[in-house]
Write a protein that holds these residues in place. Structure first.
Motif, PDB file in Angstrom:
ATOM      1  N   SER A 202       0.844  -1.186   0.000  1.00  0.00           N
ATOM      2  CA  SER A 202       0.000   0.000   0.000  1.00  0.00           C
ATOM      3  C   SER A 202       0.883   1.240   0.000  1.00  0.00           C
ATOM      4  O   SER A 202       2.069   1.178  -0.363  1.00  0.00           O
ATOM      5  CB  SER A 202      -0.936  -0.014   1.220  1.00  0.00           C
ATOM      6  N   PHE A 203       0.306   2.376   0.445  1.00  0.00           N
ATOM      7  CA  PHE A 203       1.034   3.637   0.501  1.00  0.00           C
ATOM      8  C   PHE A 203       0.262   4.574   1.411  1.00  0.00           C
ATOM      9  O   PHE A 203      -0.882   4.303   1.802  1.00  0.00           O
ATOM     10  CB  PHE A 203       1.169   4.245  -0.903  1.00  0.00           C
ATOM     11  N   TYR A 204       0.908   5.714   1.755  1.00  0.00           N
ATOM     12  CA  TYR A 204       0.188   6.799   2.412  1.00  0.00           C
ATOM     13  C   TYR A 204       0.820   8.096   1.950  1.00  0.00           C
ATOM     14  O   TYR A 204       1.916   8.124   1.410  1.00  0.00           O
ATOM     15  CB  TYR A 204       0.202   6.659   3.936  1.00  0.00           C
ATOM     16  N   CYS A 205       0.108   9.212   2.182  1.00  0.00           N
ATOM     17  CA  CYS A 205       0.493  10.505   1.624  1.00  0.00           C
ATOM     18  C   CYS A 205       0.899  11.461   2.730  1.00  0.00           C
ATOM     19  O   CYS A 205       0.378  11.421   3.851  1.00  0.00           O
ATOM     20  CB  CYS A 205      -0.661  11.107   0.819  1.00  0.00           C
ATOM     21  N   LEU A 206       1.838  12.356   2.378  1.00  0.00           N
ATOM     22  CA  LEU A 206       2.273  13.440   3.239  1.00  0.00           C
ATOM     23  C   LEU A 206       2.247  14.735   2.450  1.00  0.00           C
ATOM     24  O   LEU A 206       2.246  14.728   1.211  1.00  0.00           O
ATOM     25  CB  LEU A 206       3.682  13.171   3.785  1.00  0.00           C
ATOM     26  N   CYS A 207       2.266  15.850   3.186  1.00  0.00           N
ATOM     27  CA  CYS A 207       2.225  17.165   2.541  1.00  0.00           C
ATOM     28  C   CYS A 207       3.503  17.933   2.829  1.00  0.00           C
ATOM     29  O   CYS A 207       4.199  17.693   3.814  1.00  0.00           O
ATOM     30  CB  CYS A 207       1.025  17.966   3.054  1.00  0.00           C
ATOM     31  N   ARG A 208       3.772  18.904   1.966  1.00  0.00           N
ATOM     32  CA  ARG A 208       4.928  19.750   2.136  1.00  0.00           C
ATOM     33  C   ARG A 208       4.646  20.769   3.231  1.00  0.00           C
ATOM     34  O   ARG A 208       3.542  20.874   3.755  1.00  0.00           O
ATOM     35  CB  ARG A 208       5.267  20.443   0.828  1.00  0.00           C
TER      36      ARG A 208
END
Length: 1473
Positions: A202-208
């Motif tokens: 799977s994966f997950y997201c991060l923000c700048r």
């Protein structure tokens, strides 16, 4: 060769393409490319491919069909690609793979199934590419893409630096390097908005830095950006601002529409996703959910609950009275009470079904049994009171009549035995009714029944609950309409009747149109806006004058008086508060308002807006361009439909809305009401007339006496009669004539009752005797007619005074008046103890008598029954006028209202002043004058303001004498005397005197003066009886005939003269003695043939043939041949009952009729076609019902038999045949119907009525209006408060910038500041020692910078004071950073200097109910050594005004060097928009 697609749908276009391609050698590629782009773009707009418009612009005519085919191919390809992507999304979310109904919907299921296989293979670590196998398009691409998504990564991800989540501490972010087979690497830039971090499988997201991860886990939002969902929410349900875009989602039970903003309801019932009891419940769709409907119409909560509350009241959805719930169609169907036999019409009325109820139709009068009469009010056969109506034959001298149910009985006068339900009254010596209810002798249940007395019995009526009343016609409790009867306490609210009660509902407040504003008066909703007084007009102050009008205003040019006389009025266009060019296109007349949406003038409803001037006692009625005030009619009156401004009386008796008892009381109408008068019974010997008056019964004339005919004479008396012997009445020489009821002279000479000698004497008849005179002495004497006699002295005929003679000529109660040649018997009009006329009318026993009139007079007049004329109604005297503060003056047919003054009391001639009512009333000269104004031959008739003298009947006005003189009817031939009568004139009338005698067989009627035929047969003066009993008498005019009696058919005349009915069997006939004797057919008429011998038998005969034939044969008519016997035609067969006889040569067979078969016992039994041929004989919309010998197809509910014949059933169009099924729209469907509502309405739980959708309340989360939302019937409108105008979208309130006008602030020193919904005119006043800065309008500077040495106060004064103004909306949202910068102040930036800032709150003003702000709401931030910013920390609720002061002091090397002050005035508006 070209390949042809598999779908038949594309066969023809592709064949055409193939043929053209062979011909053009690929020269069509540019056309294909262009048309394909058009088809793809058409599909991108979600439009159907077959709706593409033709012809295509820019394509030659010979290539149009090729282009359209290419458009359809590429359009379908685009739709399939979109459906494939949606199908893969459904597979990822775990939804079912379904074929969609839209174009290319089959690819949705195919790609969904291929993707599910790929997800499963990838999660198991299998390869995603096949070596020697393929599914084919579109499964392969979907399988490969989804397999790669779910395939786990081979290496674990590296650790992520905490710098990503702690961006405020460290600028740079360490991004991990994903594995080569990770999802982030396979789908770069597609999984996350900023940073994709892979994890196993799977994966997950991060923000700048500076961004925050949104709720979807992949989108990032800037920290300083406001939430666009809160600012302007475009979504119908849920809104999510991802930072990149706004995503809309729906509540459970809804799905997102194609515009990706609105939400459409999911019809769980149609999709089959509901959970209800399939046997006992039906599914009904509701917005966002569904309901399970029980068989009785009530609704139950669905087993699976939704988050949205259900509007319906569970358990309260039953149908109203008169309806039953149809579980199949889910509507309340009407109950046919007549078919179910649950009506209460009784046996004498016919039931007719209506929508929601039924009515009892009046039964024909002939259906009532003897002794009963049909009652129109109760719709039943009611008993006839023969005694009170004089229809009995009781002997009044011995019996009195006693009415019973359906009959009557003659009760002996002195018999104390009364029938059941009656008791003996000793004082009156009669049997009278027992009031079982009043004497508590009834057997009614006190809790559930009420006793009602009837004549001779009583009835127990049903006791009704509160809000119901008992109906005698329906024999049940019916609802009381309290609203219609005025039995409610709803004062300012509207009364709404309910079953058994009522409710008071508030009228919805209508939104005020342009030019009106809400009214503070409770009785009025809107009032006119005076634009001129409130200075909201747009008139030029120097050249125009503002003139207010109802709902608008106008600008009229200002001209001097000299030119004003001859000028024509030129007005500017009417204004309604909107400055658009459309305002100047049309000027609406008075009573109309211009509609900018419809571009026309619409009528103003002054009644709804409350801008009328009707009195409280009047009702406002709107009409186009104006209104009128109708009088509010009092109870008992109603508006005249021909003249709506006049109230007329309601005839409760004629309309049958009275409450009188039909058997015991009689309704009499009065002005404004009615009276129930008791129905009194007449005394014995009297009967009632149609006017309810008791008159004497002439028992003698009606044959209701018991006098012996031929022996006694019946003499009528008042209330009875007497029987007097004939011999005691008539003297000698006279005989009583029963026909004319008086004594008649006996002509002894004609009847040969004299004793004169026939040879020597002649008999001369005299009255009462005769004389015998010798023939030699007889001298010629004149023959006198009847009624005259010979005067021997004068030898002339003189009149006989029949009244002077002793013989009784008239009966008791009559007076004898002699006439020439006869006499007359006149009824006496005076009442005495011995003689009372039978025609004298007596009043009813202890009861009043009156005579109603059905005459109709014009409005303002009333009918007078005595004079039979219409007279004027004096409204001023009767108080029916509406002159409340004025004087009333009556006029013919009406009245007028004049101001109260001394002149008003000066009445005209024939009128006098009434000081009590302050009105002029008429003088009744006929009643008030002491001397009669008319002579004795005239009648005085009063008129309004005068009187008239009218000649009486039999008189006429002489034009010369001007007096009423007698009319000589005999001279003027205005009489009706017969040729055998002469006319004698009398004062005011005339008399007809007969002078010609009647011939033989006739008798003179003294009362009518006519000759009437003598019925010799009835008088018994015929001689037919001498011929024997078989002869009878038949009367003729002036004579009679003797005829032999004739008997009817089947009757025999016997020798005794009787007709005896003799019925003889076949072969017999009746003899003259009335016996049946055998008929000898052989002797009377030989019925046998030539070769047969006739043999007579008892009651019949036999024909014996000389030639014998075998069985089943007989001789022919010639007698020389044997022929077949038709046993079937001659009925000599032995077939069983119901069997059909079929003749055969020499015999016959028995066959069963159609629909029957022979059983083992050789009997015909019925064939059950419904069972044997199930599903083959009747249509699917009907039911097969077997009957004897056949079957019939009974149509299901909602169908009827096909009028064209056959067993087919056709649909019933309930909408066309039954009005009122649905409140708004009715849609017929196969076998039933559906009710629908207009836009803005929703169907009620009964599925029939419609209720308004309150869009403002139901969709309040969607912000329908950026302003004020006002619900209306079927819709809603957006309105703005004062200072705003509605935008072009019709829902957004836009602030009006009043400062743009440039003239709102009248003082040139004032500065206009626009605020939300208003504006402010701020003037800057410099404090002492300060002057205006010419370079800055909002700044004051010191007048002099010189200060004395040591003057600290002077040195501390600021060098300048600036005045600043800020405005913003109420509850201004604070961004995530926690503040909003409002004002910035900077000082000089020198190396050796420093700047100090100080913030003070001077004042805070807020209205009651609004909390004033404090200094804590603001924050002073010094962002640099020489700069400070005032920031807002908390939202402020408006309206408020805050005054702040920011001081800045400058220090040089620690020494004070000067200061400056900035005053900040903040205006917070009332609204949030």
């Amino acid at each position: 060769m070209c390949l042809i697609a598999k779908g038949i749908r594309w066969l023809l276009p592709l064949v055409v393409l193939c043929l053209l391609l062979h011909a053009c050698k690929c020269a069509l590629e540019p056309t294909f490319k262009r048309c394909c782009v058009l088809g793809s773009n058409w599909a991108a707009e979600d439009l159907k491919c077959n709706n593409f418009p033709a012809p295509v612009t820019g394509i030659p005519a010979e290539q149009q069909s090729i282009c359209l085919s290419a458009v359809e191919i590429c359009c379908l390809r685009k739709h399939r690609e979109k459906q494939c992507e949606d199908g893969k999304g459904a597979a990822r979310s775990g939804a079912d793979c379904l074929v969609m109904s839209s174009t290319g919907g089959e690819y949705h299921k195919d790609c969904c199934e291929g993707c599910k296989l790929g997800l499963m293979s990838g999660s198991m670590g299998m390869e995603c590419i096949f070596q020697n196998f393929e599914f084919g398009p579109p499964w392969d691409k979907a399988y490969h893409a989804c397999c790669l998504e779910s395939k786990p990564s081979t290496t674990s991800p590296t650790s992520i630096s905490t710098a990503v989540t702690a961006a405020s501490q460290k600028r740079e972010t360490n991004i991990p390097t994903p594995a080569l087979d990770s999802l982030c690497d396979l789908l770069p830039g597609e999984l996350c908005a900023h940073i994709c971090v892979p994890v196993p499988g799977s994966f997950y997201c991060l923000c700048r830095e500076g961004f925050t991860l949104m709720a979807d886990g992949k989108s990032c939002q800037h920290d300083d950006l406001p939430d666009r969902c809160k600012m302007n929410n475009p979504c119908a349900h849920k809104c999510l601002d991802t930072g990149v875009a706004i995503e809309c989602s729906c509540h459970p039970g809804y799905k997102l529409a194609s515009d990706e903003r609105n939400c459409n309801d999911i019809d769980e019932c149609a999709l089959g996703t509901y959970i209800c009891d399939s046997d006992d419940q039906a599914c009904r769709n509701e917005p966002g959910t569904y309901l399970c409907v029980n068989p009785d119409g009530s609704v139950a909560k669905p087993p699976i609950q939704t988050n949205r509350p259900v509007v319906n009241d569970f358990g309260a959805g039953k149908c109203p009275l008169g309806y039953k719930f149809n579980l199949q169609s889910q509507v309340c169907d009407d109950i046919d009470e007549c078919m179910l036999d649950v009506d209460n019409c009784g046996s004498n009325s016919a039931c007719q079904n209506t929508i929601g109820s039924y009515i009892c139709i009046r039964a024909p009068v002939e259906t009532c049994p003897p002794g009963y009469r049909f009652d129109d009010f109760q719709q039943i056969c009611s008993d006839i009171d023969e005694c009170s109506e004089g229809l009995d034959d009781c002997q009044r001298d011995k019996h009195f009549c006693l009415n019973t149910e359906g009959n009557y009985t003659c009760q002996p006068q002195h018999d104390s035995k009364c029938p059941a339900g009656y008791k003996y009254n000793k004082a009156a010596a009669i049997c009278e009714d027992v009031d079982e209810c009043g004497e508590n002798l009834h057997g009614c249940a006190p809790d559930t029944e009420t006793c009602r007395n009837t004549v001779g019995a009583y009835e127990c009526d049903m006791k009704c609950d509160l809000g119901y009343q008992y109906s005698l016609g329906l024999r049940t409790c019916v609802d009381i309409d309290e609203c219609h009867l005025g039995q409610h306490n709803c004062k300012v609210r509207r009364c709404l009747n309910t079953i058994g009660s009522y409710t008071c509902v508030s009228e919805p407040k209508a939104a005020c149109p342009a030019g009106y504003k809400p009214s503070s008066d409770k009785e009025k909703q809107c009032q006119d806006v005076d634009e001129c007084r409130e200075n909201v007009d747009s008139c030029d102050r120097y050249s125009e004058t503002c003139i207010n009008e109802i709902g608008s205003y106008r600008c009229e040019p200002i001209v001097n008086s000299a030119t004003n006389e001859n000028r024509t009025t030129s007005l500017r266009s009417a204004h309604t508060g909107q400055n658009s060019e459309e305002n100047k296109l049309e000027v609406c007349p008075s009573g109309y308002n211009y509609s900018y949406s419809r571009k026309t003038c619409l009528d103003l409803d002054e009644c709804m807006l409350g801008t009328n001037n009707c009195n409280p006692s009047e009702q406002c009625v709107n009409n186009p361009g104006s209104f009128w005030c109708n009088p509010t009619c009092r109870a008992g009156y109603q508006l005249d439909p021909q003249n709506p401004q006049t109230c007329i009386d309601i005839d409760e008796c004629q309309e049958k809305v009275d409450t009188c008892h039909r058997n015991k009381e009689r309704c009499r109408n009065t002005e404004g009401s009615f009276i129930c008068e008791p129905v009194y019974h007449c005394q014995p010997g009297y009967k009632k007339t149609q006017n309810d008056l008791c008159v004497d019964i002439d028992e003698c004339a009606e044959g209701r006496h018991n006098c012996i005919q031929g022996v006694q004479l019946c003499i009528n008396t008042l209330g009875s009669y007497n029987c007097v012997d004939h011999k005691t009445i008539c003297g000698r020489g006279f005989r009583y004539n029963s026909t004319y009821l008086h004594c008649q002279d006996i002509n002894e000479c004609e009847e040969e009752l004299h004793n004169c000698n026939a040879l020597t004497q002649v008999c001369i008849n005299t009255r009462g005797s005769f004389q015998c005179q010798n023939q030699q002495k007889v001298t010629p004497q004149p023959l006198c007619p009847v009624g005259f006699q010979l005067d021997r002295e004068s030898q002339t005929c003189v009149d006989v005074n029949e009244c002077a003679e002793s013989q009784l000529k008239c009966t008791h109660g009559e007076e004898c008046v002699n006439t020439q040649g006869s006499f007359r018997c006149l009824r006496t009009s005076k009442l005495n103890s011995t003689s009372v006329s039978s025609t004298t009318i007596l009043p009813a026993f202890l009861g009043p008598s009156f005579q109603d009139s059905n005459q109709i007079c014009p409005a303002g007049f009333r009918y007078n029954t005595q004079s039979r004329r219409c007279f004027d109604v004096n409204e001023c005297e009767e108080g029916t006028h509406v002159c409340s503060r004025e004087a009333c003056i009556n006029e013919p047919g009406g009245y007028r209202c004049v101001p109260k003054s001394s002149d008003a009391r000066q009445c005209q001639a024939g009128l006098k002043s009434d000081h009590a009512t302050d009105t002029c009333v008429d003088i009744d000269e006929c009643a008030e004058n002491t001397d009669p104004p008319c002579d004795s031959n005239q009648e005085c008739m009063n008129t309004h303001g005068s009187f008239q003298c009218i000649c009486q009947t039999g008189f006429q006005l002489d034009p010369l004498l001007h007096a009423c003189v007698d009319i000589n009817e005999c001279q003027l031939n205005k009489h009706d005397c017969l040729p055998s009568q002469r006319c004698d004139n009398t004062i005011g009338s005339y008399q007809c005197i007969r002078f010609t005698s009647c011939g033989t067989g006739y008798t003179l009627n003294a009362q009518t003066g006519l000759c009437e035929d003598d019925d010799e047969c009835a008088l018994g003066t015929d001689n037919c009886r001498n011929l024997g009993p078989t002869w009878q008498c038949r009367n003729t005019l002036g004579s009679f005939r003797c005829e032999r009696k004739h008997c009817d058919d089947k009757k025999v005349l016997l020798s005794n003269g009787e007709c005896k009915a003799v019925e003889c069997p076949t072969g017999y006939e009746a003899s003259q003695q009335g016996q049946c004797i055998d008929i000898n057919e052989c002797q009377r008429n030989n019925p046998c043939r030539r070769n047969q011998r006739c043999l007579n038998t008892a009651g019949s005969y036999r024909c014996i043939s000389y030639l014998n034939c075998g069985g089943g044969f007989e001789l022919n008519e010639a007698g020389n041949q044997c022929v077949d016997i038709d046993e079937c035609a001659k009925s000599t067969h032995d077939c069983g009952r119901g069997q059909l006889c079929i003749n055969r040569v020499g015999g016959y067979i028995c066959q069963c009729p159609s629909g029957h078969v022979l059983d083992e016992q050789k009997e015909c039994v019925d064939v059950d076609e419904c069972t044997r041929f199930a599903g083959q004989v009747c249509a699917i919309n009907s039911k097969c019902v077997n009957n004897v010998g056949s079957y019939r197809c009974v149509c299901n509910d909602g169908f009827r038999q096909d009028p064209k014949g056959g067993n087919g059933c056709v649909d019933i169009d309930e909408c066309a045949e039954s009005t009122g099924l649905c409140q708004q729209n009715c849609v017929n469907i196969w076998g039933s119907y559906r009710c629908s509502c207009n836009p803005g309405f929703t169907l009620h739980h009964d599925n029939r009525s419609c209720q308004d959708v309150d869009e403002c309340e139901q969709f309040k989360d969607r912000n329908l209006c950026v302003g004020i939302c006002v619900n209306q019937a079927g819709s809603y409108t957006c309105q703005c408060p004062e200072g705003y105008r509605i935008g072009i979208d019709g829902r957004t309130c836009q602030d009006i910038d009043e400062c743009l006008d440039g003239s709102v602030c009248r003082n040139p020193n004032e500065v206009c500041l626009n605020t939300r919904g208003s504006y402010r005119c701020n003037s800057i006043t410099c404090p002492p020692n300060f002057i205006k800065d010419p370079e800055h309008k909002n700044r004051c500077k010191r007048a002099s910078l010189f200060c004395r040495e040591g003057d600290t106060e002077c040195l501390r004064l600021p060098s300048s004071i600036s005045f600043n103004f800020i405005t913003f909306v109420s509850n201004l949202a604070i961004p995530p950073v926690g503040y909003i910068d409002l004002f910035t102040m900077r000082g000089p930036l020198w190396s050796s200097s420093s700047v100090r800032f100080k913030l003070d709150m001077l004042d805070s003003r807020a209205p009651a109910g609004i909390s004033p702000v404090t200094k804590d709401f603001f924050q002073l931030r010094q962002t640099s050594p020489n700069q400070a910013i005032i920031s807002l920390r908390n939202s402020i609720q408006g309206p408020q005004q805050i005054d702040l002061q920011l001081s800045m002091e400058l220090y040089h090397s620690g020494v004070f060097g000067g200061s400056a002050v900035a005053k900040l005035s903040i205006f917070v508006s009332e609204y949030e928009f």
